[in-house]
Enzyme design. Structure first.
Site, short mmCIF file in Angstrom:
data_model
loop_
_atom_site.label_atom_id
_atom_site.label_comp_id
_atom_site.label_asym_id
_atom_site.label_seq_id
_atom_site.Cartn_x
_atom_site.Cartn_y
_atom_site.Cartn_z
N GLU A 156 53.74 67.64 46.61
CA GLU A 156 54.78 66.88 47.33
C GLU A 156 56.12 67.64 47.31
O GLU A 156 57.19 67.04 47.21
CB GLU A 156 54.99 65.49 46.71
CG GLU A 156 53.75 64.66 46.58
CD GLU A 156 53.26 64.08 47.89
OE1 GLU A 156 53.83 64.42 48.94
OE2 GLU A 156 52.30 63.32 47.87
N GLY A 211 53.64 76.09 53.23
CA GLY A 211 53.49 74.89 52.42
C GLY A 211 54.65 73.96 52.69
O GLY A 211 54.60 73.08 53.54
N THR A 218 44.12 66.64 50.07
CA THR A 218 43.55 65.83 48.98
C THR A 218 42.69 64.73 49.58
O THR A 218 43.10 64.07 50.53
CB THR A 218 44.67 65.21 48.12
OG1 THR A 218 45.48 66.25 47.59
CG2 THR A 218 44.10 64.40 46.98
N ARG A 272 46.64 65.18 10.90
CA ARG A 272 46.49 66.57 10.48
C ARG A 272 47.40 66.85 9.27
O ARG A 272 48.60 66.54 9.33
CB ARG A 272 46.86 67.47 11.65
CG ARG A 272 46.97 68.94 11.32
CD ARG A 272 45.62 69.60 11.25
NE ARG A 272 45.74 71.04 11.34
CZ ARG A 272 44.90 71.88 10.76
NH1 ARG A 272 43.89 71.42 10.04
NH2 ARG A 272 45.05 73.17 10.91
N GLN A 280 59.79 68.38 9.34
CA GLN A 280 60.90 68.17 10.26
C GLN A 280 60.68 68.87 11.61
O GLN A 280 61.05 68.34 12.66
CB GLN A 280 62.20 68.68 9.62
CG GLN A 280 63.44 68.23 10.37
CD GLN A 280 64.72 68.73 9.71
OE1 GLN A 280 64.88 69.92 9.52
NE2 GLN A 280 65.61 67.82 9.36
#
Length: 401
Positions: A379, A135, A162, A284, A295
């Protein structure tokens, strides 16, 4: 416009481009991204919209039909697009790197032939370095090109391509020993070839096969493939820059701007995760009040926002340095490393804020949780970035004993 991740000193043109892209993301990408991603469906309608906006030619000079914009403008657009759906930024990124390599290193004939088509989005770029057995160790590639008259014959197998299926132009890095004596350093005997092909899978031109899509954990929609060359014949005028042996340097130049792009993606995904987390925390309720008033949750939001802001600042700095003509590998490596690590952490905190719902495919954060890990390895891994950063620091701060 939100308070976080603002960029000072933008021109009116840059602000107008970013406003247009953000509106496109909010209207055309965010509402459909999760559904398309779960189906692993290529976002053709979104890509057509980006073509209309001229984004495929964003950094291509005006003389070739592009917008001639800076790396900073491009990176900020990528940040916006990744905020909507990271896969879409991947469709543009590989195209952009090939266009950048052509602009910087191509012969005049190559620029005249490819760049106008690329600016219009008609020719779509992809680039290929990795192989199944390696790689980040680019100097160890085994794919080969052998000169045969006015052509080269290419053989070998490539990995993690890609846009392998949808692209029509692939910049492929292979070993080319002709003209290089025995014992030449590996990185000095590599050449980048510009390989034109038909879109699709199977044998897309004689000697070139794209087997099919690799099934991935995340980063879906965009096609990631192998590329197999078996007696692939390429004319000598399709050597990038016209001279063999320069491929490694050309690719590294492309990857340097690609790292700014990956940093921008990390910033965009982290921004979206923060938006989702801060919104859910106010809706929520537990123990009689919104969880945002606890907190423990406020501390999470504070940490997330600080990371979003810091990553954005480093990414902008790396882009501006490259735009000024200076070497930016240190800044790009730092920005890519920090933005991808912070992205993973911000996404995880947003996931925790969602509680059990974060685990449900119904909620967008589930998709981001699967997308963020790709940025840690794309990358160049975090470890590779740290090697680059470490070496450059030792160059800058050499001990004067």
């Amino acid at each position: 416009m939100a308070r976080l991740a603002q960029t000072a000193g933008l021109t009116d043109v840059q602000q107008e481009i970013l406003k247009t892209v953000r509106e496109f993301v909010d209207k055309e990408i965010i509402p459909v991204a999760t559904e398309l991603e779960h189906r692993d469906e290529y976002p053709q309608q979104i890509v057509d919209g980006l073509k209309e906006l001229g984004l495929f030619g964003l950094m291509i000079p005006e003389e070739y039909g592009g917008l001639g914009e800076s790396l900073l403008t491009y990176a900020l657009c990528v940040e916006e697009i990744a905020r909507g759906w990271m896969s879409v930024s991947g469709i543009i990124n590989t195209h952009f790197i090939v266009a950048y390599m052509l602009k910087q290193h191509g012969t005049q004939e190559q620029k005249d032939y490819f760049l106008p088509r690329m600016a219009a989005g008609e020719t779509r770029g992809a680039f290929s370095m990795s192989e199944p057995a390696l790689g980040s160790d680019v100097s160890a590639i085994t794919s080969k090109a052998v000169k045969d008259g006015d052509e080269y014959v290419l053989n070998g197998q490539k990995m993690w391509l890609t846009n392998g299926g949808t692209s029509t132009l692939v910049a492929v890095l292979v070993r080319s020993d002709e003209g290089h004596p025995e014992g030449t350093a590996p990185h000095k005997s590599m050449t980048t070839f510009l390989v034109e092909k038909e879109p699709g899978f199977g044998e897309v031109r004689p000697g070139l096969t794209i087997p099919g899509k690799i099934d991935k954990m995340g980063y879906k929609g965009v096609d990631t493939t192998e590329l197999i060359m078996d007696g692939l014949r390429i004319p000598a005028n399709r050597v990038l820059g016209g001279t063999t042996g320069r491929g490694f340097y050309q690719m590294m130049d492309g990857v340097e701007v690609g790292r700014v792009n990956v940093a921008a993606r990390g910033c965009g995904v982290a921004q979206r995760a923060f938006e989702l987390g801060v919104s859910y925390a106010q809706q929520r309720h537990t123990f009689g009040k919104p969880i945002a008033q606890h907190q423990a949750i406020q501390f999470k939001l504070a940490e997330m926002a600080t990371k979003v802001e810091a990553a954005h600042a480093m990414m902008v700095n790396a882009a501006r340095k490259k735009d000024s003509g200076e070497r930016n590998d240190l800044e790009a490596g730092m920005a890519k490393y920090l933005a991808s690590e912070y992205c993973k952490e911000v996404v995880e905190d947003a996931f925790r804020i969602h509680g059990g719902y974060g685990f449900s495919k119904e909620y967008e954060i589930e998709r981001l949780y699967r997308e963020a890990p790709m940025l840690l390895i794309g990358e160049g891994t975090a470890e590779i970035q740290k090697m680059i950063i470490g070496r450059r620091l030792l160059e800058e701060y050499r001990f004067q004993g």
